[in-house]
Design an enzyme around this catalytic site. Structure first.
Site, PDB file in Angstrom:
ATOM      1  N   GLU B  35       0.848  -1.191   0.000  1.00  0.00           N
ATOM      2  CA  GLU B  35       0.000   0.000   0.000  1.00  0.00           C
ATOM      3  C   GLU B  35       0.885   1.242   0.000  1.00  0.00           C
ATOM      4  O   GLU B  35       1.753   1.393   0.863  1.00  0.00           O
ATOM      5  CB  GLU B  35      -0.910  -0.035   1.234  1.00  0.00           C
ATOM      6  CG  GLU B  35      -1.911  -1.186   1.149  1.00  0.00           C
ATOM      7  CD  GLU B  35      -2.388  -1.674   2.518  1.00  0.00           C
ATOM      8  OE1 GLU B  35      -2.177  -0.983   3.515  1.00  0.00           O
ATOM      9  OE2 GLU B  35      -2.959  -2.788   2.569  1.00  0.00           O
ATOM     10  N   GLU B  66      -4.428  -6.910   2.412  1.00  0.00           N
ATOM     11  CA  GLU B  66      -3.187  -7.579   2.821  1.00  0.00           C
ATOM     12  C   GLU B  66      -3.229  -9.081   2.605  1.00  0.00           C
ATOM     13  O   GLU B  66      -2.228  -9.680   2.212  1.00  0.00           O
ATOM     14  CB  GLU B  66      -2.874  -7.267   4.294  1.00  0.00           C
ATOM     15  CG  GLU B  66      -2.448  -5.829   4.563  1.00  0.00           C
ATOM     16  CD  GLU B  66      -3.620  -4.873   4.760  1.00  0.00           C
ATOM     17  OE1 GLU B  66      -4.783  -5.313   4.626  1.00  0.00           O
ATOM     18  OE2 GLU B  66      -3.373  -3.694   5.060  1.00  0.00           O
ATOM     19  N   PHE B  89       2.175  -1.297   8.632  1.00  0.00           N
ATOM     20  CA  PHE B  89       2.528  -1.360  10.052  1.00  0.00           C
ATOM     21  C   PHE B  89       2.470  -2.825  10.463  1.00  0.00           C
ATOM     22  O   PHE B  89       1.533  -3.523  10.089  1.00  0.00           O
ATOM     23  CB  PHE B  89       1.500  -0.606  10.920  1.00  0.00           C
ATOM     24  CG  PHE B  89       1.555   0.887  10.862  1.00  0.00           C
ATOM     25  CD1 PHE B  89       2.069   1.625  11.931  1.00  0.00           C
ATOM     26  CD2 PHE B  89       1.064   1.573   9.767  1.00  0.00           C
ATOM     27  CE1 PHE B  89       2.096   3.015  11.896  1.00  0.00           C
ATOM     28  CE2 PHE B  89       1.089   2.963   9.726  1.00  0.00           C
ATOM     29  CZ  PHE B  89       1.601   3.691  10.791  1.00  0.00           C
ATOM     30  N   ASP B  91       1.519  -3.908  13.058  1.00  0.00           N
ATOM     31  CA  ASP B  91       0.267  -4.050  13.821  1.00  0.00           C
ATOM     32  C   ASP B  91      -0.888  -4.565  12.954  1.00  0.00           C
ATOM     33  O   ASP B  91      -1.866  -5.067  13.473  1.00  0.00           O
ATOM     34  CB  ASP B  91      -0.131  -2.696  14.393  1.00  0.00           C
ATOM     35  CG  ASP B  91       1.031  -1.992  15.071  1.00  0.00           C
ATOM     36  OD1 ASP B  91       1.031  -1.893  16.304  1.00  0.00           O
ATOM     37  OD2 ASP B  91       1.951  -1.538  14.363  1.00  0.00           O
ATOM     38  N   PHE B  92      -0.776  -4.395  11.636  1.00  0.00           N
ATOM     39  CA  PHE B  92      -1.870  -4.819  10.756  1.00  0.00           C
ATOM     40  C   PHE B  92      -1.807  -6.318  10.457  1.00  0.00           C
ATOM     41  O   PHE B  92      -2.542  -6.818   9.621  1.00  0.00           O
ATOM     42  CB  PHE B  92      -1.843  -4.031   9.436  1.00  0.00           C
ATOM     43  CG  PHE B  92      -1.945  -2.536   9.591  1.00  0.00           C
ATOM     44  CD1 PHE B  92      -2.318  -1.956  10.793  1.00  0.00           C
ATOM     45  CD2 PHE B  92      -1.670  -1.694   8.524  1.00  0.00           C
ATOM     46  CE1 PHE B  92      -2.413  -0.569  10.939  1.00  0.00           C
ATOM     47  CE2 PHE B  92      -1.767  -0.316   8.662  1.00  0.00           C
ATOM     48  CZ  PHE B  92      -2.127   0.254   9.870  1.00  0.00           C
ATOM     49  N   HIS B 135      -0.683   1.022  16.547  1.00  0.00           N
ATOM     50  CA  HIS B 135       0.320   1.455  15.569  1.00  0.00           C
ATOM     51  C   HIS B 135       1.703   1.607  16.189  1.00  0.00           C
ATOM     52  O   HIS B 135       2.545   2.318  15.647  1.00  0.00           O
ATOM     53  CB  HIS B 135      -0.078   2.789  14.933  1.00  0.00           C
ATOM     54  CG  HIS B 135      -1.297   2.734  14.082  1.00  0.00           C
ATOM     55  ND1 HIS B 135      -2.567   2.670  14.600  1.00  0.00           N
ATOM     56  CD2 HIS B 135      -1.450   2.712  12.735  1.00  0.00           C
ATOM     57  CE1 HIS B 135      -3.442   2.626  13.611  1.00  0.00           C
ATOM     58  NE2 HIS B 135      -2.793   2.651  12.468  1.00  0.00           N
TER      59      HIS B 135
END
Lengths: 330, 340
Positions: B35, B66, B89, B91-92, B135
């Site tokens: 992205e 993703e 990130f 975190d994703f 994040h």
């Protein structure tokens, strides 16, 4: 109708091989599992998802594929693998957990990888679809006319990976064909209770790609529609979705009590068995009974030999569990 | 006659982008997906300039999908491509962890070694800039726990470039974590150690080799990325009071260079482990266990560990500063170990 006779013969023999393979597996899987059914016991342990009745989806499109084309399949993969030309001995040895298997016994029935014919499958619903997107992307970037075919069940069309993959393939115009094998059930849940649209072809429209529906498990229609889809993909004109109504004669897995469906359902489907229909078509086109018998015998001999090869193969040594975590020498 | 030595200085992000560009030039199979990796150059600058140089075919902006594009990277890698997929990130990870845990990590094994996935999953980690719980994580241990993934986390521009080149050339899937605050971005904290000497040519730094960044005889401090830099700051202050700390930059979580750690512990007999990840079941626990198993009797005092104390990363500045180990906390812990 314009299907060459040799293609009909190939489809018949391959469907017969698949059916005989799956029906043999019903018995082999049951070995060592009675009087008490223990999924971890017997010649072939673990879950077993068989595809008897779903042959048309596999042969109808694989009839148009070459070695360099990629196929990904889900947890019910035997028909897809056989139609793509996966080595039957190595596949069977893998299902038996032997060291001669495709994955040296580390994959099993849901995780068959044969890079020689670019076949893979996996145990997570819809997860193979993005892999096919990647294979299609690789073909496009390499400038080859290869295509990628992702087989999924109708239940997978409600997973996020399905929608992400269709959009991605559409926006990048990838040579991808998604074959939705609609066998009417996601384990026990009927399609009508899980899917907001009657046909997943409607979802193809949502991503601006071609979508076709094949009714009544018909291998000939599957062949004809697949021909169009594969040609479109090879020409670089983007992805296609094909949904085929197919029949799941057996349970979701072996041992499934199938309390969720009417006992008359399978016998009524079997009256329209696709093998019988193709056999009738062969006869109508002048193929002699004896030639059909030869096809059946060839298929049976090959399957029997594969099961024999698997039985005679050794199990891996325990130390082999420590191999293949990483690429050697990296 | 005077000799002047010119050292080219680059920020972390430029070192990374340069590594990718060099590999893209030498190998047509290398490409980037993610992205905002295109015109934008990556939210943390890791792909800066690549789109302009290589175009949209090899530097591909993806939808926010993703599962789709990381899965596609797996599929392309199985076909012999060398994709670099960026998870913006770390975190994703939740939206695509099936592809990472069940496919990227396991396909080589399940195929009996017949399928290789020469891909890089590049992702931004770390907190310290008030980006709150979703994040700011590093999640080092989450990835390092799963067999089949190499997991690296370089701390300097030099290592970012050299290890990225190694990661791209590796035939295994590599999770490549870069620390956001070590990218040297204009819109984040300006830290001296986010800029460093980076040679122009393509060079490699091996994956799985720790780096002793400061030698000392009194206490070993093992850390990675931002915590390594803080440990190094603390070591400078310790030196002023006569304590010589040895600082080890792990650089790689998998493979883990345990020999370098054990060797240092055999010398200093004291061990402090510092981690920006959660405390329980994490890197500090793993290294403690290894040292307990293999060098317990070398220790003069019990091992100390500093890590995020099992709370999500809080937003508010004083709260976040309280949970991520600081230079002061490292200093105190090291002093206590030595003066025990």
């Amino acid at each position: 109708m314009g299907v060459p006779i040799e293609k009909i013969e190939w489809m018949y023999e391959t469907m017969y091989k698949i059916r005989y393979y799956e029906e043999s597996m019903v018995n082999i899987y049951a070995e060592g599992k009675s009087p008490v059914f223990n999924i971890g016991a017997g010649t072939v342990p673990g879950e077993m998802h068989l595809a008897a009745g779903q042959e048309p989806a596999a042969v109808g499109i694989c009839a148009h594929l070459k070695r360099e084309d990629t196929v990904t399949a889900p947890h019910r993969p035997h028909h897809n693998a056989i139609a793509k030309g996966v080595d039957l001995n190595l596949m069977t040895a893998e299902i038996f957990g032997r060291k001669t298997g495709l994955g040296r016994g580390k994959g099993g029935h849901m995780h068959l990888f044969d890079p020689n014919v670019k076949f893979s499958c996996g145990g997570i619903v819809a997860a193979g679809l993005p892999h096919a997107v990647g294979a299609a992307l690789a073909a496009q970037m390499k400038g080859e006319d290869w295509v990628a075919v992702a087989f999924i069940g109708e239940g997978a069309a409600n997973a996020g990976a399905f929608h992400e993959s269709l959009n991605l393939a559409a926006v990048w115009k990838l040579p991808l064909i998604v074959v939705v094998e609609d066998n009417a059930y996601g384990i026990s849940v009927p399609k009508s209770a899980s899917t907001a649209v009657a046909s997943n072809v409607e979802r193809a429209a949502a991503y601006g790609i071609a979508g076709y529906s094949v009714k009544d498990n018909d291998p000939i229609t599957m062949y004809e529609i697949s021909e169009r889809a594969v040609q479109l993909a090879r020409r670089g004109e983007g992805p296609t979705l094909i949904e085929i109504e197919t029949f799941r004669y057996l349970g979701h897995f072996q041992g499934d009590p199938e309390l969720y469906r009417n006992k008359q359902e399978v016998p009524s489907l079997q009256k329209r068995d696709p093998l019988l229909r193709v056999e009738a078509l062969l006869k109508k086109q002048g193929i002699q009974e004896i030639e059909i018998k030869h096809m059946q015998e060839r298929a049976i001999a090959q399957v029997d030999a594969a099961y024999q090869f698997a039985r005679e193969s050794d199990y891996p040594n325990a130390t082999q569990a420590f191999e293949d975590v990483f690429v050697v020498g990296m | 006659m005077s000799i002047s030595i010119h050292k080219r200085l680059l920020t972390g992000n430029k070192a990374l982008a340069e590594a990718i560009a060099l590999e893209m030039e030498s190998d047509p199979n290398v490409f980037v997906m993610g992205e905002d990796v295109g015109v934008y150059g990556g939210i943390f600058g890791a792909t800066e300039g690549l789109y302009q140089k290589f175009g949209s075919t090899r530097v591909r902006d993806t939808p926010i999908s993703e599962t789709g594009f990381i899965g596609a990277a797996i599929g392309a890698a199985a076909e012999g491509m060398r994709p670099i997929a960026e998870l913006m990130f770390v975190d994703f990870f939740g939206v695509c962890m099936d592809q990472i845990y069940n496919h990227m990590a396991k396909i080589h094994y399940m195929s009996g070694g017949h399928v290789k996935l020469p891909m890089v999953l590049m992702t931004a980690v770390g907190g310290g800039y008030n980006d709150a719980a979703q994040h700011s994580q590093t999640l080092y241990a989450t990835f390092a726990h799963m067999p089949g993934l190499k997991v690296v986390a370089p701390s300097t521009p030099y290592d970012l470039k050299g290890m990225m080149i190694s990661a791209i050339r590796d035939d295994n899937p590599v999770v490549f974590m870069f620390h956001k605050t070590l990218q040297g971005l204009g819109w984040m904290d300006q830290l001296d150690y986010s800029i460093g000497h980076v040679p122009e040519e393509a060079y490699t730094v091996p994956l799985g080799k720790a780096n002793v960044v400061r030698e000392g005889k009194d206490v070993t401090i093992v850390a990675i990325q931002m915590m390594m830099h803080r440990a190094n700051e603390a070591a400078k202050q310790l030196a002023e009071i006569g304590i010589e700390a040895e600082v080890i930059d792990l650089r790689s979580l998998v493979p883990l260079d345990k020999e370098t750690i054990l060797e240092s512990v055999r010398k200093t007999h004291r061990l402090l482990i510092v981690d920006e990840d959660y405390r329980s079941y994490g890197m500090t626990a793993e290294i403690s266990a290894i040292v307990a198993e293999e060098a317990l009797y070398e220790l003069e005092v019990p091992i100390r560990r500093l890590a995020v104390p099992d709370v999500p990363i809080p937003y508010s500045r004083p709260l976040e500063q309280a949970v991520i180990p600081s230079v002061e906390a490292i200093l105190d812990a090291a002093k206590q170990l030595v003066q025990h």
